[in-house]
Write a protein that holds these residues in place. Sequence first.
Motif, mmCIF file in Angstrom:
data_model
loop_
_atom_site.group_PDB
_atom_site.id
_atom_site.type_symbol
_atom_site.label_atom_id
_atom_site.label_comp_id
_atom_site.label_asym_id
_atom_site.label_seq_id
_atom_site.Cartn_x
_atom_site.Cartn_y
_atom_site.Cartn_z
ATOM 1 N N PHE A 143 41.416 35.490 42.863
ATOM 2 C CA PHE A 143 42.219 36.511 43.138
ATOM 3 C C PHE A 143 43.646 36.015 43.536
ATOM 4 C CE2 PHE A 143 37.697 37.716 44.055
ATOM 5 C CZ PHE A 143 37.657 38.789 43.085
ATOM 6 N N GLY A 144 44.733 36.862 43.493
ATOM 7 C CA GLY A 144 46.089 36.782 43.982
ATOM 8 C C GLY A 144 46.976 35.715 43.485
ATOM 9 N N LEU A 145 46.728 35.228 42.472
ATOM 10 C CA LEU A 145 47.676 34.396 41.674
ATOM 11 C C LEU A 145 48.951 34.953 41.142
ATOM 12 C CD1 LEU A 145 45.364 31.629 39.575
ATOM 13 C CD2 LEU A 145 46.691 31.260 41.761
ATOM 14 N N GLU A 146 48.596 35.947 40.876
ATOM 15 C CA GLU A 146 49.863 37.013 40.367
ATOM 16 C C GLU A 146 51.013 37.161 41.240
ATOM 17 O OE1 GLU A 146 46.916 38.124 40.630
ATOM 18 O OE2 GLU A 146 47.137 39.922 42.028
ATOM 19 N N ASP A 159 41.149 39.975 28.411
ATOM 20 C CA ASP A 159 40.268 41.143 27.775
ATOM 21 C C ASP A 159 40.963 41.576 26.482
ATOM 22 O OD1 ASP A 159 38.170 43.514 28.692
ATOM 23 O OD2 ASP A 159 39.828 44.023 27.202
ATOM 24 N N LYS A 160 40.378 41.484 25.318
ATOM 25 C CA LYS A 160 41.092 41.614 24.037
ATOM 26 C C LYS A 160 41.746 42.967 23.939
ATOM 27 C CE LYS A 160 39.185 38.125 21.020
ATOM 28 N NZ LYS A 160 37.617 37.816 21.427
ATOM 29 N N VAL A 161 40.921 44.222 24.479
ATOM 30 C CA VAL A 161 41.488 45.220 24.452
ATOM 31 C C VAL A 161 42.508 45.698 25.370
ATOM 32 C CG1 VAL A 161 40.891 47.676 24.255
ATOM 33 C CG2 VAL A 161 39.271 45.946 23.549
ATOM 34 N N SER A 162 42.262 45.583 26.710
ATOM 35 C CA SER A 162 43.391 45.837 27.724
ATOM 36 C C SER A 162 44.158 44.854 27.976
ATOM 37 C CB SER A 162 42.338 46.056 29.208
ATOM 38 O OG SER A 162 41.846 44.827 29.767
ATOM 39 N N LYS A 163 44.034 43.660 27.528
ATOM 40 C CA LYS A 163 45.007 42.648 27.724
ATOM 41 C C LYS A 163 44.909 42.013 29.030
ATOM 42 C CE LYS A 163 46.472 42.030 23.431
ATOM 43 N NZ LYS A 163 45.447 41.167 22.832
ATOM 44 N N LYS A 164 44.074 42.663 29.832
ATOM 45 C CA LYS A 164 44.020 41.879 31.218
ATOM 46 C C LYS A 164 43.603 40.594 31.420
ATOM 47 C CE LYS A 164 43.046 44.176 35.063
ATOM 48 N NZ LYS A 164 42.246 45.258 36.162
ATOM 49 N N VAL A 165 44.318 39.896 32.243
ATOM 50 C CA VAL A 165 43.976 38.549 32.344
ATOM 51 C C VAL A 165 43.195 38.033 33.634
ATOM 52 C CG1 VAL A 165 45.194 36.137 32.795
ATOM 53 C CG2 VAL A 165 45.861 37.531 30.880
ATOM 54 N N LYS A 166 42.107 37.170 33.659
ATOM 55 C CA LYS A 166 41.669 36.861 34.810
ATOM 56 C C LYS A 166 41.503 35.372 34.776
ATOM 57 C CE LYS A 166 36.977 38.269 34.680
ATOM 58 N NZ LYS A 166 35.797 39.007 35.287
ATOM 59 N N VAL A 196 40.281 23.258 42.333
ATOM 60 C CA VAL A 196 40.609 24.449 41.485
ATOM 61 C C VAL A 196 41.963 24.680 41.110
ATOM 62 C CG1 VAL A 196 40.256 27.082 41.333
ATOM 63 C CG2 VAL A 196 38.449 25.406 42.251
ATOM 64 N N ILE A 197 42.648 24.964 42.288
ATOM 65 C CA ILE A 197 44.321 25.228 42.177
ATOM 66 C C ILE A 197 45.240 24.173 43.036
ATOM 67 C CG2 ILE A 197 46.211 26.937 42.441
ATOM 68 C CD1 ILE A 197 44.230 28.353 40.662
ATOM 69 N N VAL A 248 45.809 34.007 48.037
ATOM 70 C CA VAL A 248 44.871 33.095 47.009
ATOM 71 C C VAL A 248 43.496 33.262 47.571
ATOM 72 C CG1 VAL A 248 44.234 31.703 45.306
ATOM 73 C CG2 VAL A 248 46.737 31.931 46.037
ATOM 74 N N TYR A 249 42.677 33.765 46.991
ATOM 75 C CA TYR A 249 41.185 33.817 47.273
ATOM 76 C C TYR A 249 40.059 33.627 46.194
ATOM 77 C CZ TYR A 249 36.822 34.653 49.317
ATOM 78 O OH TYR A 249 35.296 35.040 49.810
ATOM 79 N N PHE A 250 39.062 32.766 46.358
ATOM 80 C CA PHE A 250 37.980 32.864 45.641
ATOM 81 C C PHE A 250 36.589 32.281 46.491
ATOM 82 C CE2 PHE A 250 40.180 28.792 44.974
ATOM 83 C CZ PHE A 250 39.314 27.886 45.089
#
Length: 432
Positions: free
Chosen positions: A349-352, A372-379, A387-388, A411-413
């Motif tokens: 979470f939170g990278l944006e 997500d192919k439909v909503s185009k939402k990225v995760k 990780v980062i 940022v969190y995971f």
Amino acid sequence: MKVLVIGSGGREHCLVWKIAHSPLVKKIYCACGNGGTVDLAENVDISPNNVRDLVRFAQEKRIDLTVVGPEAPLVGGIVDKFEEKGLRIFGPKKDLAILEGSKVFAKEIMQRLGIPTANFRVFYNFNEAKDYIYNRGVPIVIKADGLASGKGVIVANSLEEAEKALELIMVKKEFGQAGDRIVIEDYLKGEEASILAFIDGKNILPLVSSQDHKPLFDGDKGPNTGGMGAYAPAPIVGEDIFNKIIEKIFKPLILGLNKDGKFYKGVLYAGLMIKDNEPFVLEFNVRFGDPETQVILPKLKNDLVEVILATIEGRLDRINLDWDERFCLCVVLANGGYPSTYEKGKDIFGLEKISCLEDILVFHAGTVKLEDKVSKKVKFLTNGGRVINIVGLAKDLVDAQKKVYSAIENVYFENIHYRKDIGDKALKYLQT
Ligand code: AMP
Ligand code: GLY
């Protein structure tokens, strides 16, 4: 130009990012890349160790330049295989990648050339190694000869610990054949620093100094990892020490190799212990460091591709490196459990929230990007131990620390772990 970057860590995302700045480059592929490289390069699902398929891919796509991140393909001879097919690739051939692939080789060549390094002995036999340790005493350092993903070095503070390390490496064969022979060396007390240099066979073009933080926990406690954070430059490497590193380490090594008819091409990384103002080599790596690259390349103003081509073509004597004067600091966000076992597939979470922050760079390591192919939402999901990498640039180190740590708050995971003290060790040099 079409460029192929091999690897999937933070170092490779940073390499892809820097290469993408080059006006010479039209297209970048990354094998196999991560959730960050995918925005700048086309990720290709070929493992960095699958040299046969990488050669085939480079031929098919008419790749103009291949840049190798990790050590294993270099030590395995990827450069020889590419060059046999007339493919341009950046890195040393197998006969010199052994500087990283065998600690015994590295120690013996240093001994022969009078390069400062800890006193050592080589052992093939558990009982002889054990006797030596009981005679020599602790602290003492035990190193598996071959590649062991950064885990093959054990600094033992008690005889019990030392014996356990010997058993692990030589009897239980934790690192397989890498432990067939070992180096036992004297413990050096000091502070570590890394110097990387481009080498074109003969000429040495050093990069800015940096300092890695290998132990897992604050205060350099806990097991060694691949690296939990870094900063550049490293104030412990003043001009005097920097000159000693070039004169006593890099020059004798490159000259000595030349006398043997060997010509190192690529990046050479010296892991150093600075003790009483003298540098000692702990290890050579035949590649860019991770996370050192993430703090060095953001400071480099030159076109990296031009420097790489000059290295391959033996004309580094005509290149001057130009640096951003600011400090650069990187904190690695890791998966709890790393460097042992950990879970993957957790939401990040939170990278944006930090993607647009001024002078903050985000380099992905163990991540995957899902859209997500439909909503185009990225995760993004976790997909590895480290990780980062959150990287910040600022005029002074304290500001770089503040910038990075305040970005991290967004940022969190699940099970996130990171060191809270990256950069602290440098402050004593800057206050005086
Ligand atoms: P290496 O992979 O050989 O660089 O070793 C990994 C880490 O072990 C280094 O970054 C140091 O923290 C530590 N180390 C290795 N050799 C020595 C030594 N001779 N004295 C003290 N610490 C060492
Ligand atoms: N940061 C240590 C390495 O790249 O080996």
